[in-house]
Design a protein around this motif. Sequence first.
Motif, PDB file in Angstrom:
ATOM      1  N   UNK A   1      -0.541  14.414  -5.887  1.00 28.71           N
ATOM      2  CA  UNK A   1      -1.588  15.253  -5.325  1.00 28.71           C
ATOM      3  C   UNK A   1      -1.342  16.093  -4.120  1.00 28.71           C
ATOM      4  N   UNK A   2      -1.137  15.397  -3.030  1.00 32.00           N
ATOM      5  CA  UNK A   2      -1.069  15.930  -1.733  1.00 32.00           C
ATOM      6  C   UNK A   2       0.698  16.075  -1.214  1.00 32.00           C
ATOM      7  N   UNK A   3       1.355  16.870  -1.956  1.00 29.24           N
ATOM      8  CA  UNK A   3       2.816  16.945  -1.928  1.00 29.24           C
ATOM      9  C   UNK A   3       2.809  17.803  -0.708  1.00 29.24           C
ATOM     10  N   UNK A   4       3.698  17.255   0.213  1.00 25.68           N
ATOM     11  CA  UNK A   4       4.064  17.869   1.361  1.00 25.68           C
ATOM     12  C   UNK A   4       3.161  17.948   2.459  1.00 25.68           C
ATOM     13  N   UNK A   5       1.958  17.082   2.323  1.00 28.39           N
ATOM     14  CA  UNK A   5       1.131  17.222   3.571  1.00 28.39           C
ATOM     15  C   UNK A   5       1.004  15.878   3.951  1.00 28.39           C
ATOM     16  N   UNK A   6       0.648  15.623   5.299  1.00 28.09           N
ATOM     17  CA  UNK A   6       0.339  14.492   5.808  1.00 28.09           C
ATOM     18  C   UNK A   6      -0.997  14.081   5.975  1.00 28.09           C
ATOM     19  N   UNK A   7      -1.163  12.738   5.668  1.00 27.80           N
ATOM     20  CA  UNK A   7      -2.736  12.445   5.302  1.00 27.80           C
ATOM     21  C   UNK A   7      -2.771  10.789   5.622  1.00 27.80           C
ATOM     22  N   UNK A   8      -4.142  10.356   5.752  1.00 26.13           N
ATOM     23  CA  UNK A   8      -4.495   9.079   5.993  1.00 26.13           C
ATOM     24  C   UNK A   8      -5.227   8.506   4.666  1.00 26.13           C
ATOM     25  N   UNK A   9      -4.967   7.337   4.499  1.00 28.22           N
ATOM     26  CA  UNK A   9      -5.700   6.458   3.531  1.00 28.22           C
ATOM     27  C   UNK A   9      -6.895   5.759   3.982  1.00 28.22           C
TER      28      UNK A   9
ATOM     29  N   UNK B   1       0.774  -1.294  -0.118  1.00 25.11           N
ATOM     30  CA  UNK B   1      -0.069   0.119  -0.067  1.00 25.11           C
ATOM     31  C   UNK B   1       0.867   1.240   0.095  1.00 25.11           C
ATOM     32  N   UNK B   2       2.152   1.085   0.472  1.00 22.26           N
ATOM     33  CA  UNK B   2       3.077   2.233   0.483  1.00 22.26           C
ATOM     34  C   UNK B   2       3.099   2.876  -1.108  1.00 22.26           C
ATOM     35  N   UNK B   3       3.104   1.970  -2.059  1.00 21.64           N
ATOM     36  CA  UNK B   3       3.311   2.333  -3.395  1.00 21.64           C
ATOM     37  C   UNK B   3       2.271   3.665  -3.700  1.00 21.64           C
ATOM     38  N   UNK B   4       1.029   3.052  -3.253  1.00 22.04           N
ATOM     39  CA  UNK B   4      -0.238   3.971  -3.592  1.00 22.04           C
ATOM     40  C   UNK B   4       0.109   5.353  -2.944  1.00 22.04           C
ATOM     41  N   UNK B   5       0.446   5.140  -1.550  1.00 25.83           N
ATOM     42  CA  UNK B   5       0.714   6.422  -0.725  1.00 25.83           C
ATOM     43  C   UNK B   5       1.700   7.271  -1.332  1.00 25.83           C
ATOM     44  N   UNK B   6       2.967   6.706  -1.875  1.00 25.64           N
ATOM     45  CA  UNK B   6       3.930   7.491  -2.775  1.00 25.64           C
ATOM     46  C   UNK B   6       3.235   8.193  -3.858  1.00 25.64           C
ATOM     47  N   UNK B   7       2.742   7.538  -4.694  1.00 23.08           N
ATOM     48  CA  UNK B   7       1.944   8.080  -5.907  1.00 23.08           C
ATOM     49  C   UNK B   7       0.933   9.345  -5.437  1.00 23.08           C
ATOM     50  N   UNK B   8       0.347   9.111  -4.536  1.00 32.92           N
ATOM     51  CA  UNK B   8      -0.562  10.239  -4.015  1.00 32.92           C
ATOM     52  C   UNK B   8       0.412  11.395  -3.596  1.00 32.92           C
TER      53      UNK B   8
END
Length: 301
Positions: A259-267, A248-255
Motif C-alpha cells: 500500500x504505502x510504498x516509499x512513504x513514512x507512516x504510523x499505525x 507488529x513489524x510484520x504488519x508494517x512491512x506488509x503495508x
Amino acid sequence: MAECTTLESLLEMGFDRNRAEKAVAHTENQGIERAMDWLMEHENDPDIDEPYVPPAENVLGSTVEQSSSPQSPSGTTESAVDKELQELQEDSKRAMTEEEKKEQVKRLEDLMKMRQEERRERERQEEIDREKQRRKQGQEILQVKQKLQDDEMKKLAELRRREKMEDRLAKQRVKEKIARDREERAQKFGGGSSSTTLSSPPSEAPQLSSPESQGAPPAKKDYDECRIQVRLLDGTTLSAVFKAQEPLAAVRVYVQMNGENGQDFNLITPYPRRVYTDLDMEKPLRELGLVPSAVLVVTKK
C-alpha cells in the motif's frame, strides 16, 4: 677589363658593403651563390649591420676563387636557380663590358628574387604542415578524452543497472516470502475455522441440556492467529491473517509492500486510540491485544 669578383657583383646588386664583405668572408669566397644564400639566411640577424673586421689572412675582393663547383646547401639535386647562379659565376670570371655587367646584375637580382620566393614558399608549406600536425594531435587528444568519458559513462550505467537488478530481486524475494506466509496463514486459519464450525453443534446440546453450565463464563479461547484489517491513507483497506506471535513489524512491512510504498507512516487503533511506536513494532500481536482480529489505521508521521 678586370674580371668581376663576388664582392663587386654583390655591390653592383645594391647590397651594403659591410653585408657583402661579411657574406664573402663567411662563405670563404666560394662564389656569389653561397654569398647570396648566406645573406638571405642572415638578413634578420641583429648584428648583421655591425662593422666587419676581416681577419689578417682573409683578403676580400680577391679574384682567385675555388675551382670546385659549389653544391646545393641541402645536398640534393641542383635546382634551375642554382644552375643559373653557377652560370653567372662562370661568366663573372671572364672580362665583361659595362653592358654585360649590367645584364649580369639584372640576372642576379632576378635570381635572388626567385630564391627568396622559393624560400617563402618553402616556409609557407612548412607552416601548413605544422598546422596540420597540430590539428591532428588535437583531434587525437579529443578522441582519447571522448573515449575515456564514454568508458566512464558505460561503467556508471552498468553499476546502476546492477543496483536496480539487485533491488528488484530483493523486493521480489520479500514479496515471495509475504505470499508464502499469507498462504500458510490462510491455510491454517481456514482449517481452524472449519474445525470450530464442525465442533460447535455438539457444544450446543450440553448447554441446552444442562442449565447449570449457563451460569458459568465460557473459557477464553487461545487463538494462534489473528485477522488484521488496515485502512490506508487513500481510504482503501488491506486485510491479512498473521500469527499471534508475529511482531507488529510484520504488519508494517506488509503495508509498505502492498500500500504505502516509499512513504513514512504510523499505525494506530481508532478505539481505544493508540499510536504504536518503534518499540511496539517488536512486540507480538497477542501482547498488543490485536488477537483474534483488529482494525489499524495508517496516518502520516
